[in-house]
Design a protein around this motif. Sequence first.
Motif, PDB file in Angstrom:
ATOM      1  N   VAL A   1       0.856  -1.169   0.000  1.00  0.00           N
ATOM      2  CA  VAL A   1       0.000   0.000   0.000  1.00  0.00           C
ATOM      3  C   VAL A   1       0.904   1.235   0.000  1.00  0.00           C
ATOM      4  O   VAL A   1       1.679   1.429   0.938  1.00  0.00           O
ATOM      5  N   PRO A   2       0.818   2.070  -1.022  1.00  0.00           N
ATOM      6  CA  PRO A   2       1.710   3.236  -1.111  1.00  0.00           C
ATOM      7  C   PRO A   2       1.647   4.180   0.094  1.00  0.00           C
ATOM      8  O   PRO A   2       2.655   4.794   0.441  1.00  0.00           O
ATOM      9  N   LEU A   3       0.498   4.280   0.745  1.00  0.00           N
ATOM     10  CA  LEU A   3       0.390   5.187   1.883  1.00  0.00           C
ATOM     11  C   LEU A   3       1.194   4.711   3.097  1.00  0.00           C
ATOM     12  O   LEU A   3       1.429   5.477   4.022  1.00  0.00           O
ATOM     13  N   LEU A   4       1.643   3.448   3.083  1.00  0.00           N
ATOM     14  CA  LEU A   4       2.436   2.914   4.188  1.00  0.00           C
ATOM     15  C   LEU A   4       3.938   2.978   3.897  1.00  0.00           C
ATOM     16  O   LEU A   4       4.743   2.433   4.632  1.00  0.00           O
ATOM     17  N   ARG A   5       4.292   3.690   2.849  1.00  0.00           N
ATOM     18  CA  ARG A   5       5.698   3.745   2.431  1.00  0.00           C
ATOM     19  C   ARG A   5       6.580   4.417   3.487  1.00  0.00           C
ATOM     20  O   ARG A   5       6.109   5.085   4.400  1.00  0.00           O
ATOM     21  N   GLU A   6       7.859   4.258   3.284  1.00  0.00           N
ATOM     22  CA  GLU A   6       8.856   4.900   4.131  1.00  0.00           C
ATOM     23  C   GLU A   6       8.730   6.419   4.022  1.00  0.00           C
ATOM     24  O   GLU A   6       8.308   6.948   2.992  1.00  0.00           O
ATOM     25  N   ARG A   7       9.106   7.113   5.059  1.00  0.00           N
ATOM     26  CA  ARG A   7       9.114   8.578   5.025  1.00  0.00           C
ATOM     27  C   ARG A   7      10.102   9.047   3.963  1.00  0.00           C
ATOM     28  O   ARG A   7      11.203   8.526   3.834  1.00  0.00           O
ATOM     29  N   TYR A   8       9.710  10.050   3.223  1.00  0.00           N
ATOM     30  CA  TYR A   8      10.589  10.641   2.222  1.00  0.00           C
ATOM     31  C   TYR A   8      11.482  11.670   2.911  1.00  0.00           C
ATOM     32  O   TYR A   8      10.993  12.612   3.530  1.00  0.00           O
ATOM     33  N   PHE A   9      12.788  11.489   2.825  1.00  0.00           N
ATOM     34  CA  PHE A   9      13.735  12.397   3.455  1.00  0.00           C
ATOM     35  C   PHE A   9      14.279  13.431   2.485  1.00  0.00           C
ATOM     36  O   PHE A   9      15.291  14.086   2.759  1.00  0.00           O
TER      37      PHE A   9
ATOM     38  N   VAL B   1       3.141  12.419   7.340  1.00  0.00           N
ATOM     39  CA  VAL B   1       3.384  10.974   7.427  1.00  0.00           C
ATOM     40  C   VAL B   1       2.323  10.329   8.303  1.00  0.00           C
ATOM     41  O   VAL B   1       1.693   9.340   7.919  1.00  0.00           O
ATOM     42  N   ARG B   2       2.115  10.906   9.487  1.00  0.00           N
ATOM     43  CA  ARG B   2       1.122  10.328  10.394  1.00  0.00           C
ATOM     44  C   ARG B   2      -0.267  10.348   9.777  1.00  0.00           C
ATOM     45  O   ARG B   2      -1.009   9.365   9.877  1.00  0.00           O
ATOM     46  N   ASN B   3      -0.628  11.425   9.122  1.00  0.00           N
ATOM     47  CA  ASN B   3      -1.956  11.513   8.510  1.00  0.00           C
ATOM     48  C   ASN B   3      -2.150  10.463   7.427  1.00  0.00           C
ATOM     49  O   ASN B   3      -3.215   9.844   7.353  1.00  0.00           O
ATOM     50  N   ARG B   4      -1.143  10.249   6.585  1.00  0.00           N
ATOM     51  CA  ARG B   4      -1.317   9.247   5.521  1.00  0.00           C
ATOM     52  C   ARG B   4      -1.381   7.836   6.090  1.00  0.00           C
ATOM     53  O   ARG B   4      -2.123   6.991   5.608  1.00  0.00           O
ATOM     54  N   MET B   5      -0.608   7.593   7.161  1.00  0.00           N
ATOM     55  CA  MET B   5      -0.652   6.274   7.805  1.00  0.00           C
ATOM     56  C   MET B   5      -2.021   6.054   8.468  1.00  0.00           C
ATOM     57  O   MET B   5      -2.607   4.972   8.356  1.00  0.00           O
ATOM     58  N   MET B   6      -2.553   7.090   9.127  1.00  0.00           N
ATOM     59  CA  MET B   6      -3.861   6.980   9.768  1.00  0.00           C
ATOM     60  C   MET B   6      -4.979   6.841   8.746  1.00  0.00           C
ATOM     61  O   MET B   6      -6.012   6.231   9.036  1.00  0.00           O
TER      62      MET B   6
ATOM     63  N   VAL C   1      -4.846   4.978   6.151  1.00  0.00           N
ATOM     64  CA  VAL C   1      -4.910   3.530   5.905  1.00  0.00           C
ATOM     65  C   VAL C   1      -5.627   2.831   7.058  1.00  0.00           C
ATOM     66  O   VAL C   1      -6.512   2.009   6.835  1.00  0.00           O
ATOM     67  N   VAL C   2      -5.250   3.171   8.274  1.00  0.00           N
ATOM     68  CA  VAL C   2      -5.874   2.540   9.446  1.00  0.00           C
ATOM     69  C   VAL C   2      -7.383   2.798   9.444  1.00  0.00           C
ATOM     70  O   VAL C   2      -8.185   1.870   9.615  1.00  0.00           O
ATOM     71  N   SER C   3      -7.779   4.039   9.234  1.00  0.00           N
ATOM     72  CA  SER C   3      -9.209   4.381   9.229  1.00  0.00           C
ATOM     73  C   SER C   3      -9.950   3.655   8.116  1.00  0.00           C
ATOM     74  O   SER C   3     -11.076   3.180   8.321  1.00  0.00           O
ATOM     75  N   SER C   4      -9.332   3.550   6.955  1.00  0.00           N
ATOM     76  CA  SER C   4      -9.946   2.837   5.838  1.00  0.00           C
ATOM     77  C   SER C   4     -10.134   1.360   6.177  1.00  0.00           C
ATOM     78  O   SER C   4     -11.210   0.792   5.941  1.00  0.00           O
ATOM     79  N   LEU C   5      -9.121   0.749   6.754  1.00  0.00           N
ATOM     80  CA  LEU C   5      -9.232  -0.660   7.135  1.00  0.00           C
ATOM     81  C   LEU C   5     -10.280  -0.858   8.224  1.00  0.00           C
ATOM     82  O   LEU C   5     -11.064  -1.815   8.175  1.00  0.00           O
ATOM     83  N   GLU C   6     -10.308   0.034   9.199  1.00  0.00           N
ATOM     84  CA  GLU C   6     -11.301  -0.069  10.274  1.00  0.00           C
ATOM     85  C   GLU C   6     -12.722   0.005   9.733  1.00  0.00           C
ATOM     86  O   GLU C   6     -13.618  -0.668  10.237  1.00  0.00           O
ATOM     87  N   SER C   7     -12.925   0.806   8.717  1.00  0.00           N
ATOM     88  CA  SER C   7     -14.269   0.967   8.162  1.00  0.00           C
ATOM     89  C   SER C   7     -14.710  -0.246   7.339  1.00  0.00           C
ATOM     90  O   SER C   7     -15.891  -0.411   7.067  1.00  0.00           O
TER      91      SER C   7
ATOM     92  N   SER D   1       5.402  -1.612   7.800  1.00  0.00           N
ATOM     93  CA  SER D   1       5.955  -0.421   7.164  1.00  0.00           C
ATOM     94  C   SER D   1       7.388  -0.233   7.643  1.00  0.00           C
ATOM     95  O   SER D   1       8.027  -1.197   8.070  1.00  0.00           O
ATOM     96  N   HIS D   2       7.860   0.995   7.622  1.00  0.00           N
ATOM     97  CA  HIS D   2       9.220   1.339   8.032  1.00  0.00           C
ATOM     98  C   HIS D   2       9.196   2.002   9.403  1.00  0.00           C
ATOM     99  O   HIS D   2       8.213   2.626   9.786  1.00  0.00           O
ATOM    100  N   GLY D   3      10.319   1.899  10.125  1.00  0.00           N
ATOM    101  CA  GLY D   3      10.402   2.367  11.504  1.00  0.00           C
ATOM    102  C   GLY D   3       9.971   3.798  11.742  1.00  0.00           C
ATOM    103  O   GLY D   3       9.163   4.069  12.628  1.00  0.00           O
ATOM    104  N   ASP D   4      10.500   4.736  10.965  1.00  0.00           N
ATOM    105  CA  ASP D   4      10.182   6.146  11.184  1.00  0.00           C
ATOM    106  C   ASP D   4       8.690   6.401  10.985  1.00  0.00           C
ATOM    107  O   ASP D   4       8.042   7.039  11.812  1.00  0.00           O
ATOM    108  N   SER D   5       8.144   5.861   9.908  1.00  0.00           N
ATOM    109  CA  SER D   5       6.711   6.028   9.631  1.00  0.00           C
ATOM    110  C   SER D   5       5.867   5.364  10.718  1.00  0.00           C
ATOM    111  O   SER D   5       4.851   5.921  11.156  1.00  0.00           O
ATOM    112  N   LEU D   6       6.293   4.189  11.160  1.00  0.00           N
ATOM    113  CA  LEU D   6       5.537   3.497  12.204  1.00  0.00           C
ATOM    114  C   LEU D   6       5.595   4.239  13.535  1.00  0.00           C
ATOM    115  O   LEU D   6       4.596   4.297  14.254  1.00  0.00           O
ATOM    116  N   GLN D   7       6.734   4.829  13.858  1.00  0.00           N
ATOM    117  CA  GLN D   7       6.811   5.601  15.100  1.00  0.00           C
ATOM    118  C   GLN D   7       5.873   6.803  15.043  1.00  0.00           C
ATOM    119  O   GLN D   7       5.246   7.145  16.044  1.00  0.00           O
TER     120      GLN D   7
END
Length: 110
Positions: free
Chosen positions: A1-9, A44-49, A51-57, A69-75
Amino acid sequence: VPLLRERYFGDLDGKSSAHYDDVWKLDREDACHEAFNAEPPARVRNRMMTVVSSLESQVEKPLTILIVSHGDSLQMLMTAFLGTDVRNHRDVPHLEPADLRELKRQPAKL
């Protein structure tokens, strides 16, 4: 899922991870900064959330969702579940490869 990608630095992508500290220091000051053309923590947090909200629904409650996903995005995602400011994402305990964490929703803060 592209929204769960690593943070772009941004300008630091492809360089030594030692440079990430420069971005993380700025993260503590401003969750919306785009220094070095890096993706802001709030985004990053908004795009990750998203996905979570979409799955919850899409799933009946109670439910368990496994996010990979990747560590930074997951944190950053974890700050939403912990109800903490995303600027403090580096205070979330480090994730090792294949780490599992149980998270439950808390009121979100930016």
